[in-house]
Scaffold this motif. Structure first.
Motif, PDB file in Angstrom:
ATOM      1  N   UNK A   1      -0.313  -5.866   7.825  1.00  0.00           N
ATOM      2  CA  UNK A   1      -1.368  -4.630   7.962  1.00  0.00           C
ATOM      3  C   UNK A   1      -1.287  -4.017   6.387  1.00  0.00           C
ATOM      4  N   UNK A   2      -2.651  -3.091   6.822  1.00  0.00           N
ATOM      5  CA  UNK A   2      -2.892  -2.494   5.497  1.00  0.00           C
ATOM      6  C   UNK A   2      -1.817  -1.510   4.976  1.00  0.00           C
ATOM      7  N   UNK A   3      -1.418  -0.656   6.142  1.00  0.00           N
ATOM      8  CA  UNK A   3      -0.069   0.123   6.210  1.00  0.00           C
ATOM      9  C   UNK A   3       0.852  -0.545   7.276  1.00  0.00           C
ATOM     10  N   UNK A   4       2.025  -0.887   6.657  1.00  0.00           N
ATOM     11  CA  UNK A   4       2.946  -1.326   7.603  1.00  0.00           C
ATOM     12  C   UNK A   4       4.210  -0.859   7.105  1.00  0.00           C
ATOM     13  N   UNK A   5       4.988  -0.627   8.280  1.00  0.00           N
ATOM     14  CA  UNK A   5       6.395  -0.025   8.200  1.00  0.00           C
ATOM     15  C   UNK A   5       7.414  -0.761   9.044  1.00  0.00           C
ATOM     16  N   UNK A   6       8.696  -1.045   8.649  1.00  0.00           N
ATOM     17  CA  UNK A   6       9.535  -1.702   9.322  1.00  0.00           C
ATOM     18  C   UNK A   6      10.708  -0.864  10.207  1.00  0.00           C
ATOM     19  N   UNK A   7      10.043   0.421  10.125  1.00  0.00           N
ATOM     20  CA  UNK A   7      10.803   1.480  11.109  1.00  0.00           C
ATOM     21  C   UNK A   7       9.592   2.464  11.499  1.00  0.00           C
ATOM     22  N   UNK A   8      10.041   3.253  12.376  1.00  0.00           N
ATOM     23  CA  UNK A   8       9.060   4.231  12.817  1.00  0.00           C
ATOM     24  C   UNK A   8       8.229   4.935  11.647  1.00  0.00           C
ATOM     25  N   UNK A   9       6.836   5.191  12.092  1.00  0.00           N
ATOM     26  CA  UNK A   9       6.110   5.614  11.159  1.00  0.00           C
ATOM     27  C   UNK A   9       5.638   7.012  11.751  1.00  0.00           C
ATOM     28  N   UNK A  10       5.334   7.987  11.092  1.00  0.00           N
ATOM     29  CA  UNK A  10       4.633   9.244  11.392  1.00  0.00           C
ATOM     30  C   UNK A  10       3.621   9.564  10.610  1.00  0.00           C
ATOM     31  N   UNK A  11       2.243   9.626  11.055  1.00  0.00           N
ATOM     32  CA  UNK A  11       1.038  10.116  10.060  1.00  0.00           C
ATOM     33  C   UNK A  11       0.653  11.425  10.719  1.00  0.00           C
ATOM     34  N   UNK A  12       0.586  12.535   9.778  1.00  0.00           N
ATOM     35  CA  UNK A  12       0.139  13.845  10.098  1.00  0.00           C
ATOM     36  C   UNK A  12      -0.403  14.513   9.385  1.00  0.00           C
ATOM     37  N   UNK A  13      -1.272  15.602   9.508  1.00  0.00           N
ATOM     38  CA  UNK A  13      -2.000  16.409   8.445  1.00  0.00           C
ATOM     39  C   UNK A  13      -3.468  16.755   8.836  1.00  0.00           C
ATOM     40  N   UNK A  14      -3.802  17.609   8.297  1.00  0.00           N
ATOM     41  CA  UNK A  14      -5.289  18.182   8.735  1.00  0.00           C
ATOM     42  C   UNK A  14      -6.309  17.465   7.752  1.00  0.00           C
ATOM     43  N   UNK A  15      -6.121  16.475   6.996  1.00  0.00           N
ATOM     44  CA  UNK A  15      -6.973  15.797   6.030  1.00  0.00           C
ATOM     45  C   UNK A  15      -7.585  14.558   6.996  1.00  0.00           C
ATOM     46  N   UNK A  16      -8.374  13.947   6.259  1.00  0.00           N
ATOM     47  CA  UNK A  16      -8.977  12.834   6.865  1.00  0.00           C
ATOM     48  C   UNK A  16      -8.588  11.559   6.239  1.00  0.00           C
ATOM     49  N   UNK A  17      -8.006  10.384   7.063  1.00  0.00           N
ATOM     50  CA  UNK A  17      -7.658   9.079   6.574  1.00  0.00           C
ATOM     51  C   UNK A  17      -8.274   8.001   7.054  1.00  0.00           C
ATOM     52  N   UNK A  18      -8.941   7.178   6.250  1.00  0.00           N
ATOM     53  CA  UNK A  18      -9.642   6.092   6.568  1.00  0.00           C
ATOM     54  C   UNK A  18      -8.899   4.779   6.199  1.00  0.00           C
ATOM     55  N   UNK A  19      -8.706   3.620   7.126  1.00  0.00           N
ATOM     56  CA  UNK A  19      -7.799   2.754   6.724  1.00  0.00           C
ATOM     57  C   UNK A  19      -8.486   1.469   7.133  1.00  0.00           C
ATOM     58  N   UNK A  20      -8.740   0.659   6.240  1.00  0.00           N
ATOM     59  CA  UNK A  20      -9.465  -0.773   6.131  1.00  0.00           C
ATOM     60  C   UNK A  20      -8.493  -1.792   6.131  1.00  0.00           C
ATOM     61  N   UNK A  21      -8.307  -2.662   7.314  1.00  0.00           N
ATOM     62  CA  UNK A  21      -7.460  -3.901   7.098  1.00  0.00           C
ATOM     63  C   UNK A  21      -8.269  -4.913   7.181  1.00  0.00           C
TER      64      UNK A  21
END
Length: 151
Positions: free
Chosen positions: A20-40
């Protein structure tokens, strides 16, 4: 951060071991009030080998395979999520998997399923807009949409 926009993308040509474009081998949390665009462009947009949480965030994903995948579960809380993908939009794929979406809004356009988990799917207090070629929500276990359970 509030008022910010961030974009992450990968290229279409990678080693097949790239998940993946963003990959984690462990738990992953994404938070915050900004805007995130992810293209895989090669595979999934965001993927965790364990649990993936989106909390109070604005997220757009576009991917060649799955949009958002957490093998041990996907939890989306009070977030604005939009996914466009060739396979499944929001996927959990493991023996004890689950997808929980509570609050916010969720729009998915998918080539297979909009949301999929084998064991448990719960969608409550969320404005949804799902489009999928196969099934909008696929779950072989317990399915709860706005409090109504379906086997």
């Amino acid at each position: 951060k509030e008022g910010t926009e961030s974009t992450l993308s990968d290229g279409p040509e990678y080693d097949d071991e790239i998940k993946a474009c963003i990959f984690s081998n462990a738990d992953l949390t994404i938070n915050g009030s900004g805007f995130l665009a992810v293209y895989g462009y090669h595979a999934d947009a965001i993927r965790s080998k364990d649990q993936l949480k989106l909390v109070d965030t604005r997220l757009y994903v576009k991917s060649k395979k799955n949009g958002i995948r957490g093998n041990d579960g996907v939890i989306i809380y009070d977030s604005e999520v939009e996914a466009e993908c060739e396979k499944t939009g929001i996927l959990s794929a493991n023996a004890a998997d689950m997808v929980v979406i509570q609050g916010g809004s969720c729009k998915v356009v998918a080539g297979e399923n909009a949301v999929a988990a084998n064991q448990y799917v719960s969608i409550s207090d969320c404005l949804t807009d799902f489009y999928a070629v196969l099934e909008t929500v696929r779950c072989d276990g317990v399915l709860e949409i706005d409090g109504g359970a379906e086997p």
